[in-house]
Design a protein around this motif. Structure first.
Motif, PDB file in Angstrom:
ATOM      1  N   ALA A 228       0.781  -1.150   0.003  1.00 15.83           N
ATOM      2  CA  ALA A 228       0.019  -0.255  -0.020  1.00 15.83           C
ATOM      3  C   ALA A 228       0.901   1.135  -0.141  1.00 15.83           C
ATOM      4  O   ALA A 228       0.594   2.181  -0.591  1.00 15.83           O
ATOM      5  N   GLY A 229       1.896   1.296   0.737  1.00 12.22           N
ATOM      6  CA  GLY A 229       2.891   2.270   0.929  1.00 12.22           C
ATOM      7  C   GLY A 229       3.576   2.734  -0.401  1.00 12.22           C
ATOM      8  O   GLY A 229       3.610   3.746  -0.980  1.00 12.22           O
ATOM      9  N   SER A 230       3.827   1.563  -1.027  1.00  6.02           N
ATOM     10  CA  SER A 230       4.487   1.785  -2.559  1.00  6.02           C
ATOM     11  C   SER A 230       3.592   2.350  -3.671  1.00  6.02           C
ATOM     12  O   SER A 230       3.826   3.031  -4.300  1.00  6.02           O
ATOM     13  N   LEU A 231       2.324   1.804  -3.447  1.00  4.04           N
ATOM     14  CA  LEU A 231       1.332   2.257  -4.247  1.00  4.04           C
ATOM     15  C   LEU A 231       0.898   3.564  -4.260  1.00  4.04           C
ATOM     16  O   LEU A 231       0.671   4.517  -5.140  1.00  4.04           O
ATOM     17  N   ARG A 232       0.841   4.203  -2.789  1.00  4.17           N
ATOM     18  CA  ARG A 232       0.768   5.342  -2.719  1.00  4.17           C
ATOM     19  C   ARG A 232       1.540   6.424  -3.338  1.00  4.17           C
ATOM     20  O   ARG A 232       1.502   7.521  -3.895  1.00  4.17           O
ATOM     21  N   ASP A 233       2.973   6.139  -3.168  1.00  2.93           N
ATOM     22  CA  ASP A 233       4.200   6.875  -3.807  1.00  2.93           C
ATOM     23  C   ASP A 233       3.978   6.890  -5.105  1.00  2.93           C
ATOM     24  O   ASP A 233       4.212   7.806  -5.857  1.00  2.93           O
ATOM     25  N   ALA A 234       3.578   5.630  -5.762  1.00  5.37           N
ATOM     26  CA  ALA A 234       3.346   5.518  -7.376  1.00  5.37           C
ATOM     27  C   ALA A 234       2.291   6.409  -7.738  1.00  5.37           C
ATOM     28  O   ALA A 234       2.098   6.949  -8.904  1.00  5.37           O
ATOM     29  N   VAL A 235       1.041   6.467  -6.964  1.00  2.09           N
ATOM     30  CA  VAL A 235      -0.267   7.097  -7.296  1.00  2.09           C
ATOM     31  C   VAL A 235       0.354   8.824  -7.214  1.00  2.09           C
ATOM     32  O   VAL A 235      -0.095   9.479  -8.340  1.00  2.09           O
ATOM     33  N   LEU A 236       1.152   9.171  -6.406  1.00  2.00           N
ATOM     34  CA  LEU A 236       1.295  10.696  -6.261  1.00  2.00           C
ATOM     35  C   LEU A 236       2.251  10.940  -7.601  1.00  2.00           C
ATOM     36  O   LEU A 236       1.899  12.050  -8.048  1.00  2.00           O
ATOM     37  N   LYS A 237       2.900  10.158  -7.946  1.00  4.29           N
ATOM     38  CA  LYS A 237       3.649  10.386  -9.168  1.00  4.29           C
ATOM     39  C   LYS A 237       2.988  10.118 -10.572  1.00  4.29           C
ATOM     40  O   LYS A 237       3.451  10.290 -11.724  1.00  4.29           O
ATOM     41  N   ARG A 238       1.569   9.555 -10.407  1.00  3.73           N
ATOM     42  CA  ARG A 238       0.826   9.291 -11.647  1.00  3.73           C
ATOM     43  C   ARG A 238       1.360   8.207 -12.503  1.00  3.73           C
ATOM     44  O   ARG A 238       1.422   8.261 -13.635  1.00  3.73           O
ATOM     45  N   GLU A 239       2.115   7.291 -11.624  1.00  2.00           N
ATOM     46  CA  GLU A 239       2.688   6.025 -12.367  1.00  2.00           C
ATOM     47  C   GLU A 239       1.685   4.974 -12.232  1.00  2.00           C
ATOM     48  O   GLU A 239       1.817   4.076 -12.949  1.00  2.00           O
ATOM     49  N   VAL A 240       0.843   4.848 -11.347  1.00  2.05           N
ATOM     50  CA  VAL A 240      -0.110   3.894 -10.877  1.00  2.05           C
ATOM     51  C   VAL A 240      -1.613   4.523 -10.641  1.00  2.05           C
ATOM     52  O   VAL A 240      -1.606   5.573 -10.113  1.00  2.05           O
ATOM     53  N   PHE A 241      -2.568   3.860 -11.521  1.00  3.93           N
ATOM     54  CA  PHE A 241      -4.022   4.412 -11.051  1.00  3.93           C
ATOM     55  C   PHE A 241      -4.832   3.315 -10.569  1.00  3.93           C
ATOM     56  O   PHE A 241      -5.364   2.518 -11.601  1.00  3.93           O
ATOM     57  N   PRO A 242      -5.081   3.034  -9.382  1.00  3.34           N
ATOM     58  CA  PRO A 242      -5.707   2.068  -8.622  1.00  3.34           C
ATOM     59  C   PRO A 242      -7.117   1.717  -8.981  1.00  3.34           C
ATOM     60  O   PRO A 242      -7.857   2.958  -9.494  1.00  3.34           O
ATOM     61  N   ILE A 243      -7.729   0.718  -9.241  1.00  4.73           N
ATOM     62  CA  ILE A 243      -9.103   0.396  -9.784  1.00  4.73           C
ATOM     63  C   ILE A 243     -10.001  -0.019  -8.772  1.00  4.73           C
ATOM     64  O   ILE A 243      -9.400  -1.208  -8.164  1.00  4.73           O
ATOM     65  N   PHE A 244     -11.048   0.604  -8.350  1.00  8.26           N
ATOM     66  CA  PHE A 244     -11.812   0.085  -7.364  1.00  8.26           C
ATOM     67  C   PHE A 244     -13.294  -0.138  -8.106  1.00  8.26           C
ATOM     68  O   PHE A 244     -13.500   0.067  -9.363  1.00  8.26           O
ATOM     69  N   CYS A 245     -14.147  -0.728  -7.537  1.00 10.79           N
ATOM     70  CA  CYS A 245     -15.486  -1.155  -7.980  1.00 10.79           C
ATOM     71  C   CYS A 245     -16.606  -1.390  -6.824  1.00 10.79           C
ATOM     72  O   CYS A 245     -16.161  -1.300  -5.531  1.00 10.79           O
ATOM     73  N   GLY A 246     -17.697  -1.284  -7.424  1.00  8.54           N
ATOM     74  CA  GLY A 246     -18.748  -1.461  -6.510  1.00  8.54           C
ATOM     75  C   GLY A 246     -20.190  -0.689  -7.191  1.00  8.54           C
ATOM     76  O   GLY A 246     -20.092  -0.774  -8.329  1.00  8.54           O
ATOM     77  N   SER A 247     -21.124  -0.798  -6.136  1.00  7.62           N
ATOM     78  CA  SER A 247     -22.560  -0.080  -6.540  1.00  7.62           C
ATOM     79  C   SER A 247     -22.934   1.058  -5.550  1.00  7.62           C
ATOM     80  O   SER A 247     -22.942   0.959  -4.461  1.00  7.62           O
ATOM     81  N   ALA A 248     -22.985   2.228  -6.031  1.00 11.17           N
ATOM     82  CA  ALA A 248     -23.027   3.686  -5.305  1.00 11.17           C
ATOM     83  C   ALA A 248     -24.574   3.399  -4.654  1.00 11.17           C
ATOM     84  O   ALA A 248     -24.848   3.653  -3.503  1.00 11.17           O
TER      85      ALA A 248
END
Length: 685
Positions: A228-248
């Motif tokens: 999760a920590g590595s993902l956060r760093d990559a998200v801030l750099k626009r290297e990773v764009f996490p995908i979530f899902c659900g029904s609002a």
């Protein structure tokens, strides 16, 4: 002192194609966080964000809204943005106030035109983004297809962090792909796919951190916190764009999304750099600190029926307290403020102070507009203004009731002050009141607001084209006005030379009278007569431009000559001379830039040619082509809707006046014939 810091603030825009469920998702987030005690529904017209009558009626967002929620130690400002292209200005201004975005997709539709549009805007602002695939519970929902489309369109950095348990009618929960325990509880193909996604997620996280990658390649297991920590760093750099899902609407996957947002979304001091200019034009970057001098930018205004005009701004540095003030460096004026507010849809929550990162509102400012920079007078800064798109469509507006003529202009100006893509003005030549907007829906909504908010009903139509007239040859004529009716008569006699000037030159009046043929005191009257005749035209009632009129001879009578006589003589001579100088009609030619995906280039070029347009160049943009052309304004009034039809809403265009050109003979003959028929009708009345 505030009981939170800049590290605790999150500013997030929710963006998407229209109808993807942004407002419903925000409603679910507010309910789950305790910021709202009811779960509003768009279809029932009782959501926190869509509260205006036209939004409730249309069941869609028209304006951006700011809501707030406090959870754990975090203060989260959420900006709900409209999905329709006609309200793109609301999206553009909102992105100046946030530090990240959640991009929604409809699981039954995948990537749509609006998805591409918001992604391009996020890229321009260099903003981190997360995806939320909504409506996984709907018939024909396709989670896997959406994931593949995201990877193909926006890169391999798009990685699922959640996996749906079931799909469509069987959808009941989401699985955290970092949790082996949750994946183990799955069965069959779901378990196999989830395990595969988990492996890809961990691999992506490891690749973004050298220390983790070394351990990963060495066969070590990575903890959920490490990934999760590595993902956060990559998200801030626009290297990773996490995908979530659900029904609002069914509140599935919403709590999980909120938890991840707090983990992954950047704090205001982690946002991309923002630059400003000093008084000497030197450029510097903002220090995103509470201890720095105050600086902020206005991104929205609202007319509230109870507190008046609300100005909403994002603070980038420093802080501000209620009952204080600031300096508006854009308008170069001081403003005093009263109460500070946090916005929560249509409601305002009073607060005593706000710090760097906060989004707040104040009421009843005098000189402050959208895009203005606010700062400390002793530490003046100036941010770039917000670049709103030029309106693409115009309509003439006429009140149905004569008594509303004065009221309508003020009402439209109030609407325009809230919407920087709406332009209001009066055409000096045609005397029509013109409103211009992004598209048909935009204009339609504004006309509806005129009626609902201001009680003004109007008729809209296609604006008249501001044609002009000119001459193409030189002529020399006499204009003599002689009238004797007992007592003092009237006498004025002038000789005028009329000739064309280069396009854009305007009008020149030259006095070449010698030897006192006409006394000097009568010369201004001749010019006045010429100008009045020019304003009335000689072919179809349009003003005459780009000519030189030379007064070179004439005569006068000692007793009977007067200013009025020479004015009439000047007008007579001009009309006669213009008709003998081969007059022609001129039409406004516009510079047009059409931005479309490459596959539509041929159709667009052909359509522009059919509108008497000339292609003058092309430019390659990121994923589209910009066609540069020149076309007559008369051919462009319905272009916005036709362009959308031709490109499936993927094309856009802008248009600015370039110059005047001669109208083709056949079209000119029709315009002149219509004018003459109208004139005959008026005379018969």
């Amino acid at each position: 002192m505030a009981d939170y810091t800049i590290k605790d603030i999150r500013n997030i825009a929710f963006v998407s194609h229209a109808g993807s469920g942004k407002t419903s998702l925000i409603e679910a987030l507010l309910f789950n966080s305790g910021a709202s005690n009811r779960f509003g529904k768009v279809d029932e017209g009782n959501t926190v964000c869509d509260y205006s009558p036209d939004e409730i009626e249309r069941r869609t967002s028209i304006n951006s809204k700011v809501v707030n929620l406090n959870i754990q130690r975090y203060r989260v400002h959420i900006v709900d943005t409209p999905g329709y292209a006609d309200f793109i200005g609301e999206l553009i201004s909102a992105l100046y106030a946030v530090d990240s975005a959640v991009v929604l997709l409809d699981a039954t539709a995948g990537i749509e035109v609006g998805t591409e549009r918001v992604w391009e805007n996020l890229s321009q602002h260099n903003l981190p983004a997360l995806f939320f695939i909504n409506k996984v519970d709907k018939e024909n929902a396709e989670f896997l297809s959406c994931v593949e489309a995201l990877k193909k369109q926006f890169g391999q950095g798009c990685v699922p962090v959640q996996f749906p348990v079931g799909i469509a009618s069987t959808f009941k929960a989401v699985v955290n792909l970092l949790s082996e325990k949750e994946i183990e509880a799955l069965t069959g193909k779901d378990k196999e796919l989830a395990a595969k996604f988990r492996e890809g997620l961990i691999e992506t996280a490891a690749e973004k951190n050298d220390a983790l990658l070394e351990r990963y390649l060495g066969g070590a297991s990575l903890t959920e916190e490490e990934v999760a920590g590595s993902l956060r760093d990559a998200v801030l750099k626009r290297e990773v764009f996490p995908i979530f899902c659900g029904s609002a609407t069914n509140n599935i996957g919403v709590k999980e999304l909120l938890s991840w947002l707090l983990k992954l979304a950047p704090a205001p001091d982690e946002r991309p750099q923002k630059f400003y200019k000093l008084a000497n034009n030197e450029e510097r970057s903002v220090e995103f600190k509470e201890s720095a001098p105050f600086s902020a930018q206005v991104f929205k205004t609202i007319s509230d029926p109870y507190v008046g005009q609300l100005t909403i701004f994002r603070i980038f540095s420093g802080g501000i307290k209620s009952d204080s003030g600031f300096y508006n460096s854009t308008q170069q004026s001081k403003e005093r403020i009263g109460q500070l507010f946090l916005m929560h849809g249509k409601d305002q929550q009073p607060i005593n102070e706000a710090i760097a990162g906060d989004i707040v509102a104040v009421a009843k400012l005098k000189d402050t507009n959208i895009g203005d920079t606010l700062c400390d007078e002793k530490n003046q800064v100036l941010f770039e203004t917000i670049p709103f798109p030029e309106p693409a469509i115009s309509s003439s507006v006429k009140p149905k009731s004569r008594g509303d003529e004065e009221k309508i202009s003020g009402a439209l100006q109030k609407l325009a002050s809230e919407d920087m893509t709406l332009r209001v003005g009066r055409d000096e030549q045609t005397k029509e009141l013109i409103i211009s907007g992004i598209g048909d829906l935009h204009i339609d909504v504004m006309i509806g607001r005129l009626k609902k908010r201001f009680g003004v009903e109007v008729d809209i139509g296609t604006p008249k084209v501001a044609y002009k007239e000119t001459v193409t040859k030189l002529s020399k004529v006499q204009g003599k006005y002689k009238r004797q009716s007992g007592g003092r008569g009237q006498y004025g006699d002038v000789w005028l030379q009329t000739e064309p000037l280069p396009r854009g030159s305007g009008f020149e009046f030259v006095d070449k009278i010698v030897g006192g043929a006409i006394p000097k005191n009568y010369i201004p009257a001749v010019e006045k007569g010429v100008r009045e005749a020019m304003a009335e035209g000689v072919l179809a009632g349009y003003p005459v431009i780009d000519i030189r009129v030379t007064l070179y001879d004439g005569s006068y009578h000692v007793v009977d000559s007067s200013d009025i006589a020479f004015k009439i003589a000047g007008a007579m001579a001009f009309r006669k001379g213009a008709l003998e100088a081969s007059p022609v009609l001129l039409e406004p030619i516009m510079n047009v830039v059409v931005d479309v995906p490459e596959e539509f280039m041929g159709d667009i070029a052909g359509n522009l040619n059919s509108r008497r347009g000339r292609i003058i160049g092309m430019e390659v943009h990121s994923k589209s082509q910009a066609i540069k052309a020149q076309a007559p304004l008369a051919e462009m009034f319905k272009y916005a809707s036709e362009l959308r039809s031709m490109t499936g809403c993927r094309g856009s265009y802008s248009m600015k006046f370039s110059h005047y050109e001669e109208v083709p003979v056949k079209i000119a003959q029709t315009i002149i014939a219509q004018y003459q028929a109208q004139k005959r009708e008026e005379q018969e009345k």
